[in-house]
Design a protein around this motif. Structure first.
Motif, PDB file in Angstrom:
ATOM      1  N   THR A   6     -80.908  -0.201 -19.737  1.00 39.45           N
ATOM      2  CA  THR A   6     -79.719  -0.837 -19.184  1.00 39.45           C
ATOM      3  C   THR A   6     -80.145  -1.881 -18.163  1.00 39.45           C
ATOM      4  O   THR A   6     -81.303  -1.935 -17.757  1.00 39.45           O
ATOM      5  CB  THR A   6     -78.831   0.197 -18.485  1.00 39.45           C
ATOM      6  OG1 THR A   6     -79.539   0.731 -17.351  1.00 39.45           O
ATOM      7  CG2 THR A   6     -78.470   1.337 -19.430  1.00 39.45           C
ATOM      8  N   MET A   7     -79.202  -2.720 -17.741  1.00 37.10           N
ATOM      9  CA  MET A   7     -79.518  -3.728 -16.744  1.00 37.10           C
ATOM     10  C   MET A   7     -80.016  -3.075 -15.454  1.00 37.10           C
ATOM     11  O   MET A   7     -80.967  -3.556 -14.820  1.00 37.10           O
ATOM     12  CB  MET A   7     -78.284  -4.588 -16.443  1.00 37.10           C
ATOM     13  CG  MET A   7     -78.564  -5.695 -15.427  1.00 37.10           C
ATOM     14  SD  MET A   7     -77.131  -6.748 -15.122  1.00 37.10           S
ATOM     15  CE  MET A   7     -76.068  -5.611 -14.231  1.00 37.10           C
ATOM     16  N   GLU A   8     -79.386  -1.961 -15.061  1.00 39.33           N
ATOM     17  CA  GLU A   8     -79.793  -1.272 -13.828  1.00 39.33           C
ATOM     18  C   GLU A   8     -81.211  -0.732 -13.944  1.00 39.33           C
ATOM     19  O   GLU A   8     -82.008  -0.820 -12.998  1.00 39.33           O
ATOM     20  CB  GLU A   8     -78.820  -0.131 -13.507  1.00 39.33           C
ATOM     21  CG  GLU A   8     -77.433  -0.579 -13.050  1.00 39.33           C
ATOM     22  CD  GLU A   8     -76.592  -1.145 -14.191  1.00 39.33           C
ATOM     23  OE1 GLU A   8     -76.919  -0.880 -15.384  1.00 39.33           O
ATOM     24  OE2 GLU A   8     -75.596  -1.833 -13.902  1.00 39.33           O
ATOM     25  N   ALA A  51     -83.662  -3.580 -13.708  1.00 39.40           N
ATOM     26  CA  ALA A  51     -83.772  -4.065 -12.332  1.00 39.40           C
ATOM     27  C   ALA A  51     -84.690  -3.173 -11.516  1.00 39.40           C
ATOM     28  O   ALA A  51     -85.537  -3.655 -10.752  1.00 39.40           O
ATOM     29  CB  ALA A  51     -82.385  -4.139 -11.689  1.00 39.40           C
ATOM     30  N   PRO A  54     -79.907  -6.517  -9.712  1.00 42.36           N
ATOM     31  CA  PRO A  54     -79.205  -6.936 -10.927  1.00 42.36           C
ATOM     32  C   PRO A  54     -78.789  -8.406 -10.883  1.00 42.36           C
ATOM     33  O   PRO A  54     -78.805  -9.093 -11.901  1.00 42.36           O
ATOM     34  CB  PRO A  54     -77.995  -5.998 -10.970  1.00 42.36           C
ATOM     35  CG  PRO A  54     -78.461  -4.760 -10.264  1.00 42.36           C
ATOM     36  CD  PRO A  54     -79.339  -5.279  -9.151  1.00 42.36           C
ATOM     37  N   LEU A  93     -81.576 -10.510 -12.016  1.00 44.73           N
ATOM     38  CA  LEU A  93     -81.697 -10.467 -13.474  1.00 44.73           C
ATOM     39  C   LEU A  93     -80.703 -11.412 -14.138  1.00 44.73           C
ATOM     40  O   LEU A  93     -81.040 -12.108 -15.100  1.00 44.73           O
ATOM     41  CB  LEU A  93     -81.478  -9.030 -13.983  1.00 44.73           C
ATOM     42  CG  LEU A  93     -82.613  -8.027 -13.796  1.00 44.73           C
ATOM     43  CD1 LEU A  93     -82.236  -6.705 -14.463  1.00 44.73           C
ATOM     44  CD2 LEU A  93     -83.917  -8.548 -14.373  1.00 44.73           C
ATOM     45  N   GLN A  94     -79.490 -11.424 -13.628  1.00 45.65           N
ATOM     46  CA  GLN A  94     -78.478 -12.319 -14.201  1.00 45.65           C
ATOM     47  C   GLN A  94     -78.895 -13.784 -14.018  1.00 45.65           C
ATOM     48  O   GLN A  94     -78.777 -14.603 -14.941  1.00 45.65           O
ATOM     49  CB  GLN A  94     -77.114 -12.090 -13.513  1.00 45.65           C
ATOM     50  CG  GLN A  94     -76.486 -10.733 -13.775  1.00 45.65           C
ATOM     51  CD  GLN A  94     -75.875 -10.632 -15.176  1.00 45.65           C
ATOM     52  OE1 GLN A  94     -76.172 -11.419 -16.069  1.00 45.65           O
ATOM     53  NE2 GLN A  94     -75.037  -9.614 -15.379  1.00 45.65           N
ATOM     54  N   ALA A 132     -81.681 -14.572 -16.479  1.00 47.66           N
ATOM     55  CA  ALA A 132     -81.188 -14.733 -17.855  1.00 47.66           C
ATOM     56  C   ALA A 132     -80.632 -16.135 -18.064  1.00 47.66           C
ATOM     57  O   ALA A 132     -80.902 -16.789 -19.075  1.00 47.66           O
ATOM     58  CB  ALA A 132     -80.139 -13.668 -18.157  1.00 47.66           C
ATOM     59  N   ASP A 165     -75.879 -14.542 -20.009  1.00 44.55           N
ATOM     60  CA  ASP A 165     -76.022 -13.516 -18.987  1.00 44.55           C
ATOM     61  C   ASP A 165     -77.068 -12.523 -19.469  1.00 44.55           C
ATOM     62  O   ASP A 165     -77.700 -12.728 -20.511  1.00 44.55           O
ATOM     63  CB  ASP A 165     -74.686 -12.822 -18.691  1.00 44.55           C
ATOM     64  CG  ASP A 165     -74.015 -12.298 -19.962  1.00 44.55           C
ATOM     65  OD1 ASP A 165     -74.736 -11.987 -20.944  1.00 44.55           O
ATOM     66  OD2 ASP A 165     -72.771 -12.211 -19.977  1.00 44.55           O
ATOM     67  N   ILE A 166     -77.243 -11.419 -18.756  1.00 44.97           N
ATOM     68  CA  ILE A 166     -78.293 -10.450 -19.102  1.00 44.97           C
ATOM     69  C   ILE A 166     -77.986  -9.777 -20.438  1.00 44.97           C
ATOM     70  O   ILE A 166     -78.907  -9.450 -21.207  1.00 44.97           O
ATOM     71  CB  ILE A 166     -78.473  -9.398 -17.982  1.00 44.97           C
ATOM     72  CG1 ILE A 166     -79.748  -8.567 -18.229  1.00 44.97           C
ATOM     73  CG2 ILE A 166     -77.246  -8.526 -17.860  1.00 44.97           C
ATOM     74  CD1 ILE A 166     -81.025  -9.337 -18.123  1.00 44.97           C
ATOM     75  N   ASN A 167     -76.696  -9.564 -20.739  1.00 48.49           N
ATOM     76  CA  ASN A 167     -76.343  -8.955 -22.028  1.00 48.49           C
ATOM     77  C   ASN A 167     -76.705  -9.879 -23.188  1.00 48.49           C
ATOM     78  O   ASN A 167     -77.168  -9.421 -24.240  1.00 48.49           O
ATOM     79  CB  ASN A 167     -74.854  -8.612 -22.057  1.00 48.49           C
ATOM     80  CG  ASN A 167     -74.509  -7.473 -21.124  1.00 48.49           C
ATOM     81  OD1 ASN A 167     -75.312  -6.573 -20.928  1.00 48.49           O
ATOM     82  ND2 ASN A 167     -73.314  -7.529 -20.527  1.00 48.49           N
ATOM     83  N   LEU A 170     -80.461  -9.542 -23.631  1.00 47.83           N
ATOM     84  CA  LEU A 170     -80.827  -8.310 -24.341  1.00 47.83           C
ATOM     85  C   LEU A 170     -80.532  -8.428 -25.832  1.00 47.83           C
ATOM     86  O   LEU A 170     -81.302  -7.957 -26.674  1.00 47.83           O
ATOM     87  CB  LEU A 170     -80.078  -7.117 -23.740  1.00 47.83           C
ATOM     88  CG  LEU A 170     -80.467  -6.734 -22.306  1.00 47.83           C
ATOM     89  CD1 LEU A 170     -79.560  -5.620 -21.791  1.00 47.83           C
ATOM     90  CD2 LEU A 170     -81.925  -6.298 -22.233  1.00 47.83           C
TER      91      LEU A 170
END
Length: 363
Positions: free
Chosen positions: A36-38, A41, A48, A51-52, A55, A62-64, A67
Protein backbone atom coordinates in the motif's frame (compact mmCIF):
# COMPACT_ATOMS: atom_id res chain seq x y z
CA UNK A 1 4.73 5.10 -20.63
CA UNK A 2 7.62 2.77 -19.73
CA UNK A 3 7.81 3.12 -15.95
CA UNK A 4 11.26 1.51 -15.68
CA UNK A 5 12.58 4.06 -18.16
CA UNK A 6 11.03 6.87 -16.09
CA UNK A 7 12.60 5.55 -12.88
CA UNK A 8 16.06 5.24 -14.41
CA UNK A 9 15.71 8.76 -15.84
CA UNK A 10 14.71 9.92 -12.37
CA UNK A 11 17.95 8.53 -10.93
CA UNK A 12 19.89 11.32 -12.62
CA UNK A 13 17.32 14.02 -13.33
CA UNK A 14 15.37 14.50 -10.08
CA UNK A 15 16.24 16.29 -6.81
CA UNK A 16 18.25 14.26 -4.30
CA UNK A 17 15.35 12.86 -2.24
CA UNK A 18 13.28 11.90 -5.27
CA UNK A 19 16.36 10.44 -6.97
CA UNK A 20 16.82 8.17 -3.94
CA UNK A 21 13.17 7.17 -4.21
CA UNK A 22 13.68 6.23 -7.87
CA UNK A 23 16.57 4.02 -6.84
CA UNK A 24 14.52 2.51 -4.01
CA UNK A 25 11.71 1.57 -6.40
CA UNK A 26 14.14 0.04 -8.89
CA UNK A 27 15.72 -2.02 -6.13
CA UNK A 28 12.33 -3.26 -4.92
CA UNK A 29 10.43 -3.32 -8.20
CA UNK A 30 8.91 -6.79 -7.74
CA UNK A 31 7.41 -5.92 -4.37
CA UNK A 32 5.88 -2.54 -5.28
CA UNK A 33 2.41 -3.74 -6.45
CA UNK A 34 1.96 -5.80 -3.29
CA UNK A 35 2.37 -2.77 -1.00
CA UNK A 36 0.00 0.00 0.00
CA UNK A 37 1.05 3.63 -0.23
CA UNK A 38 1.51 3.73 3.56
CA UNK A 39 3.70 0.62 3.51
CA UNK A 40 5.81 2.04 0.69
CA UNK A 41 6.24 5.31 2.57
CA UNK A 42 7.43 3.49 5.70
CA UNK A 43 9.84 1.26 3.78
CA UNK A 44 11.23 4.20 1.80
CA UNK A 45 11.47 6.40 4.90
CA UNK A 46 9.39 9.25 3.45
CA UNK A 47 5.90 10.69 3.92
CA UNK A 48 2.90 9.70 1.76
CA UNK A 49 2.88 13.30 0.47
CA UNK A 50 6.44 12.84 -0.80
CA UNK A 51 5.38 9.67 -2.61
CA UNK A 52 2.56 11.54 -4.30
CA UNK A 53 4.94 14.31 -5.34
CA UNK A 54 7.42 11.74 -6.64
CA UNK A 55 4.72 9.95 -8.70
CA UNK A 56 3.79 13.22 -10.40
CA UNK A 57 7.45 14.10 -11.03
CA UNK A 58 7.92 10.97 -13.16
CA UNK A 59 4.78 11.61 -15.22
CA UNK A 60 2.06 9.77 -13.26
CA UNK A 61 -1.22 11.28 -12.08
CA UNK A 62 -0.70 10.09 -8.50
CA UNK A 63 0.75 7.15 -6.54
CA UNK A 64 -2.15 4.87 -7.55
CA UNK A 65 -1.44 5.62 -11.21
CA UNK A 66 2.23 4.82 -10.55
CA UNK A 67 1.36 1.46 -8.93
CA UNK A 68 -0.90 0.60 -11.85
CA UNK A 69 1.87 1.29 -14.35
CA UNK A 70 4.24 -0.90 -12.33
CA UNK A 71 1.73 -3.77 -12.43
CA UNK A 72 1.27 -3.32 -16.17
CA UNK A 73 5.06 -3.28 -16.76
CA UNK A 74 5.49 -6.50 -14.77
CA UNK A 75 2.74 -8.20 -16.74
CA UNK A 76 4.28 -7.07 -20.03
CA UNK A 77 7.73 -8.17 -18.89
CA UNK A 78 6.73 -11.66 -17.76
CA UNK A 79 9.32 -14.47 -17.67
CA UNK A 80 7.76 -15.93 -20.85
CA UNK A 81 7.94 -12.63 -22.73
CA UNK A 82 11.42 -11.74 -21.53
CA UNK A 83 13.58 -14.43 -19.84
CA UNK A 84 15.30 -13.15 -16.74
CA UNK A 85 13.16 -10.00 -16.43
CA UNK A 86 11.68 -10.85 -13.06
CA UNK A 87 15.06 -11.36 -11.44
CA UNK A 88 16.43 -8.16 -12.92
CA UNK A 89 13.49 -6.03 -11.88
CA UNK A 90 13.22 -7.64 -8.47
CA UNK A 91 16.70 -6.59 -7.32
CA UNK A 92 18.10 -3.94 -9.63
CA UNK A 93 20.99 -3.01 -7.36
CA UNK A 94 22.73 -6.34 -7.88
CA UNK A 95 22.16 -6.69 -11.62
CA UNK A 96 25.30 -7.56 -13.52
CA UNK A 97 26.33 -4.97 -16.15
CA UNK A 98 25.38 -7.20 -19.10
CA UNK A 99 21.90 -7.86 -17.71
CA UNK A 100 21.44 -4.19 -16.91
CA UNK A 101 22.17 -3.35 -20.54
CA UNK A 102 19.45 -5.83 -21.62
CA UNK A 103 17.04 -3.99 -19.33
CA UNK A 104 18.08 -0.68 -20.87
CA UNK A 105 17.63 -1.97 -24.42
CA UNK A 106 14.18 -3.31 -23.58
CA UNK A 107 13.17 0.02 -22.06
CA UNK A 108 14.77 2.13 -24.81
CA UNK A 109 17.25 3.75 -22.41
CA UNK A 110 20.46 5.36 -23.66
CA UNK A 111 23.89 3.99 -22.78
CA UNK A 112 24.87 7.17 -20.89
CA UNK A 113 21.93 6.71 -18.49
CA UNK A 114 22.86 3.07 -17.92
CA UNK A 115 26.42 4.07 -17.09
CA UNK A 116 25.26 6.68 -14.59
CA UNK A 117 22.90 4.16 -13.00
CA UNK A 118 25.66 1.53 -12.91
CA UNK A 119 28.01 4.00 -11.26
CA UNK A 120 25.41 4.95 -8.63
CA UNK A 121 24.95 1.30 -7.63
CA UNK A 122 28.64 0.39 -7.76
CA UNK A 123 28.22 -1.73 -10.90
CA UNK A 124 30.33 -0.18 -13.64
CA UNK A 125 29.09 -1.33 -17.03
CA UNK A 126 32.64 -1.77 -18.30
CA UNK A 127 33.61 -4.27 -15.62
CA UNK A 128 35.24 -4.06 -12.18
CA UNK A 129 37.90 -1.49 -11.36
CA UNK A 130 40.81 -3.94 -11.66
CA UNK A 131 39.72 -4.97 -15.15
CA UNK A 132 39.48 -1.32 -16.13
CA UNK A 133 42.96 -0.57 -14.79
CA UNK A 134 44.51 -3.55 -16.59
CA UNK A 135 42.77 -2.66 -19.84
CA UNK A 136 44.05 0.92 -19.72
CA UNK A 137 47.65 0.36 -18.61
CA UNK A 138 48.96 1.61 -21.95
CA UNK A 139 46.75 4.72 -21.84
CA UNK A 140 47.95 6.06 -18.48
CA UNK A 141 50.81 8.51 -18.20
CA UNK A 142 54.15 7.21 -16.93
CA UNK A 143 53.43 8.35 -13.37
CA UNK A 144 49.87 7.01 -13.47
CA UNK A 145 51.16 3.67 -14.78
CA UNK A 146 53.37 3.38 -11.70
CA UNK A 147 50.30 3.88 -9.52
CA UNK A 148 48.35 1.31 -11.54
CA UNK A 149 51.12 -1.29 -11.19
CA UNK A 150 51.41 -0.67 -7.45
CA UNK A 151 47.67 -1.26 -7.08
CA UNK A 152 47.70 -4.43 -9.19
CA UNK A 153 50.69 -5.78 -7.23
CA UNK A 154 48.88 -5.46 -3.87
CA UNK A 155 45.16 -4.72 -4.13
CA UNK A 156 44.57 -5.27 -0.40
CA UNK A 157 47.14 -2.63 0.52
CA UNK A 158 45.83 -0.15 -2.05
CA UNK A 159 42.24 -0.62 -0.83
CA UNK A 160 43.18 0.46 2.70
CA UNK A 161 46.17 2.77 2.17
CA UNK A 162 45.98 6.51 2.71
CA UNK A 163 46.73 8.75 -0.24
CA UNK A 164 50.20 9.44 1.20
CA UNK A 165 50.92 5.74 1.78
CA UNK A 166 49.90 4.84 -1.77
CA UNK A 167 51.92 7.74 -3.18
CA UNK A 168 55.03 6.64 -1.25
CA UNK A 169 54.64 3.02 -2.37
CA UNK A 170 54.29 4.09 -6.02
CA UNK A 171 57.05 6.70 -5.82
CA UNK A 172 54.78 9.54 -6.96
CA UNK A 173 53.16 12.63 -5.44
CA UNK A 174 49.75 12.59 -3.69
CA UNK A 175 48.45 14.80 -6.51
CA UNK A 176 49.28 12.02 -8.98
CA UNK A 177 47.15 9.60 -6.93
CA UNK A 178 44.20 12.00 -7.21
CA UNK A 179 44.71 12.34 -10.96
CA UNK A 180 44.97 8.57 -11.33
CA UNK A 181 41.70 8.00 -9.44
CA UNK A 182 39.89 10.28 -11.88
CA UNK A 183 41.66 8.77 -14.89
CA UNK A 184 40.47 5.34 -13.70
CA UNK A 185 36.86 6.53 -13.71
CA UNK A 186 36.49 7.17 -9.96
CA UNK A 187 35.18 10.31 -8.28
CA UNK A 188 38.16 10.57 -5.92
CA UNK A 189 40.61 8.45 -3.89
CA UNK A 190 37.83 7.38 -1.50
CA UNK A 191 35.75 6.08 -4.42
CA UNK A 192 38.84 4.28 -5.77
CA UNK A 193 39.51 2.59 -2.41
CA UNK A 194 35.87 1.50 -2.11
CA UNK A 195 35.91 -0.09 -5.57
CA UNK A 196 39.25 -1.78 -4.92
CA UNK A 197 37.87 -3.21 -1.66
CA UNK A 198 34.76 -4.46 -3.48
CA UNK A 199 36.83 -6.07 -6.25
CA UNK A 200 38.92 -7.97 -3.70
CA UNK A 201 35.89 -9.34 -1.82
CA UNK A 202 34.56 -12.87 -2.28
CA UNK A 203 31.74 -13.00 -4.82
CA UNK A 204 29.23 -14.02 -2.14
CA UNK A 205 29.41 -10.53 -0.60
CA UNK A 206 27.60 -9.19 -3.63
CA UNK A 207 24.35 -10.47 -2.13
CA UNK A 208 24.69 -8.30 0.97
CA UNK A 209 22.57 -5.15 1.35
CA UNK A 210 24.50 -1.96 0.55
CA UNK A 211 24.69 -0.64 4.18
CA UNK A 212 26.14 -3.99 5.29
CA UNK A 213 28.69 -3.96 2.51
CA UNK A 214 29.72 -0.40 3.40
CA UNK A 215 30.15 -1.40 7.04
CA UNK A 216 32.15 -4.48 6.06
CA UNK A 217 34.33 -2.43 3.73
CA UNK A 218 35.03 0.07 6.52
CA UNK A 219 35.99 -2.65 9.00
CA UNK A 220 38.10 -4.44 6.40
CA UNK A 221 39.90 -1.20 5.51
CA UNK A 222 40.65 -0.43 9.18
CA UNK A 223 41.93 -3.94 9.86
CA UNK A 224 44.07 -3.91 6.71
CA UNK A 225 45.61 -0.62 7.85
CA UNK A 226 46.18 -2.04 11.32
CA UNK A 227 47.96 -5.12 10.01
CA UNK A 228 50.14 -3.00 7.73
CA UNK A 229 51.23 -0.94 10.76
CA UNK A 230 51.77 -3.94 13.05
CA UNK A 231 55.30 -5.25 13.35
CA UNK A 232 55.47 -9.08 13.43
CA UNK A 233 58.55 -8.74 15.62
CA UNK A 234 56.64 -6.60 18.12
CA UNK A 235 53.80 -9.13 18.23
CA UNK A 236 56.29 -11.97 18.80
CA UNK A 237 57.99 -9.99 21.60
CA UNK A 238 54.64 -9.33 23.28
CA UNK A 239 53.75 -13.03 23.17
CA UNK A 240 57.12 -13.96 24.64
CA UNK A 241 56.74 -11.42 27.45
CA UNK A 242 53.32 -12.81 28.41
CA UNK A 243 54.49 -16.39 28.06
CA UNK A 244 57.40 -16.03 30.47
CA UNK A 245 55.71 -13.63 32.93
CA UNK A 246 54.95 -14.89 36.43
CA UNK A 247 51.70 -12.94 36.11
CA UNK A 248 50.11 -10.51 33.69
CA UNK A 249 48.32 -7.40 34.94
CA UNK A 250 45.91 -5.65 32.57
CA UNK A 251 45.02 -1.96 32.90
CA UNK A 252 42.17 -0.34 30.92
CA UNK A 253 42.36 3.40 30.31
CA UNK A 254 38.62 3.96 30.05
CA UNK A 255 35.16 2.40 30.04
CA UNK A 256 35.37 1.72 26.29
CA UNK A 257 38.51 -0.36 26.81
CA UNK A 258 37.27 -2.45 29.73
CA UNK A 259 35.31 -5.14 27.80
CA UNK A 260 38.37 -5.89 25.67
CA UNK A 261 40.70 -5.90 28.67
CA UNK A 262 38.31 -8.40 30.26
CA UNK A 263 38.34 -10.49 27.07
CA UNK A 264 42.14 -10.69 27.13
CA UNK A 265 42.08 -11.68 30.82
CA UNK A 266 39.59 -14.47 30.10
CA UNK A 267 41.58 -15.73 27.10
CA UNK A 268 44.85 -15.75 29.07
CA UNK A 269 43.25 -17.60 31.97
CA UNK A 270 41.78 -20.24 29.66
CA UNK A 271 45.26 -20.74 28.16
CA UNK A 272 46.70 -21.27 31.64
CA UNK A 273 48.41 -17.89 32.13
CA UNK A 274 47.73 -15.98 35.38
CA UNK A 275 46.04 -12.65 34.59
CA UNK A 276 44.63 -9.83 36.71
CA UNK A 277 42.36 -7.02 35.47
CA UNK A 278 42.53 -3.55 37.03
CA UNK A 279 40.42 -0.54 35.99
CA UNK A 280 40.30 1.72 39.06
CA UNK A 281 42.94 4.49 39.16
CA UNK A 282 43.77 3.95 42.85
CA UNK A 283 44.11 0.18 42.38
CA UNK A 284 46.31 0.76 39.32
CA UNK A 285 48.70 2.79 41.46
CA UNK A 286 48.78 0.13 44.20
CA UNK A 287 49.23 -2.71 41.68
CA UNK A 288 52.01 -0.85 39.83
CA UNK A 289 53.94 -0.31 43.08
CA UNK A 290 53.98 -4.10 43.66
CA UNK A 291 55.20 -5.12 40.21
CA UNK A 292 58.77 -6.06 39.39
CA UNK A 293 61.00 -7.98 37.02
CA UNK A 294 59.32 -11.06 35.61
CA UNK A 295 55.85 -9.53 35.59
CA UNK A 296 54.00 -8.05 32.61
CA UNK A 297 51.72 -5.05 32.39
CA UNK A 298 49.32 -4.79 29.41
CA UNK A 299 47.55 -1.44 28.86
CA UNK A 300 44.46 -0.99 26.66
CA UNK A 301 44.38 2.65 25.60
CA UNK A 302 41.95 3.80 22.87
CA UNK A 303 42.19 7.42 24.02
CA UNK A 304 44.83 9.73 25.48
CA UNK A 305 45.93 8.41 28.88
CA UNK A 306 45.06 10.36 32.02
CA UNK A 307 47.70 11.38 34.56
CA UNK A 308 46.81 8.59 36.99
CA UNK A 309 47.45 5.92 34.36
CA UNK A 310 50.65 7.63 33.19
CA UNK A 311 51.95 7.70 36.76
CA UNK A 312 51.08 4.03 37.37
CA UNK A 313 52.76 2.88 34.15
CA UNK A 314 55.86 4.98 34.92
CA UNK A 315 56.09 3.38 38.35
CA UNK A 316 55.69 -0.16 36.96
CA UNK A 317 58.40 0.57 34.39
CA UNK A 318 60.81 1.77 37.11
CA UNK A 319 60.11 -1.43 39.04
CA UNK A 320 61.26 -3.48 36.04
CA UNK A 321 57.93 -4.79 34.69
CA UNK A 322 57.61 -5.44 30.96
CA UNK A 323 55.12 -3.03 29.34
CA UNK A 324 52.84 -3.95 26.41
CA UNK A 325 50.59 -1.17 25.10
CA UNK A 326 47.60 -1.92 22.85
CA UNK A 327 45.88 1.16 21.53
CA UNK A 328 45.26 4.04 19.16
CA UNK A 329 46.63 7.03 21.07
CA UNK A 330 49.45 5.62 23.16
CA UNK A 331 51.41 8.89 22.89
CA UNK A 332 53.09 9.76 26.19
CA UNK A 333 52.57 6.21 27.50
CA UNK A 334 55.20 4.69 25.23
CA UNK A 335 58.91 4.61 25.87
CA UNK A 336 61.63 2.99 23.81
CA UNK A 337 61.77 -0.27 25.74
CA UNK A 338 57.99 -0.77 25.68
CA UNK A 339 56.13 -2.93 23.14
CA UNK A 340 53.50 -1.03 21.14
CA UNK A 341 50.75 -2.92 19.28
CA UNK A 342 48.79 -0.29 17.28
CA UNK A 343 45.02 -0.53 16.87
CA UNK A 344 43.11 1.34 14.13
CA UNK A 345 39.59 0.35 15.17
CA UNK A 346 38.69 0.43 18.87
CA UNK A 347 36.26 -2.48 18.53
CA UNK A 348 37.28 -4.92 15.81
CA UNK A 349 40.92 -3.90 16.01
CA UNK A 350 41.11 -4.83 19.69
CA UNK A 351 39.51 -8.21 19.01
CA UNK A 352 41.93 -8.87 16.14
CA UNK A 353 44.91 -8.00 18.34
CA UNK A 354 43.69 -10.24 21.14
CA UNK A 355 43.29 -13.12 18.67
CA UNK A 356 46.79 -12.60 17.30
CA UNK A 357 48.35 -12.48 20.76
CA UNK A 358 46.55 -15.58 22.00
CA UNK A 359 47.29 -17.54 18.81
CA UNK A 360 50.98 -16.73 19.29
CA UNK A 361 50.79 -17.90 22.91
CA UNK A 362 49.10 -21.14 21.88
CA UNK A 363 51.89 -22.12 19.45
Amino acid sequence: MDIVYQLVQGMSGLPAQESRLARFFLENFAQIPESTMEELAIRAGVSPATLQRFARSIGCDDINDFLGKVRYQQQESSPQAWPGATGILGDATWVEPGELQKLATHAGIGRDIVERFSHSTGKESSGDILSQIRARLNEFSQQESRVAQTILDDVGFAASATIDQLATAAGVSPATITRFARAAGCDDIRDLRMKLAQSSQPASQGTLPEPWREKLNGVQSALNSQLSELSPAALARAAQVLKRAAATHIFSAGAADTPFAGELQYRLLTLGYPANLCQDAALMAITASMLGTGQALVIFCAHAAENALLAAVHQARRKGADIVIIGQQAGALVQQQDILLPVMDARYGYLLMIDLICESLAK
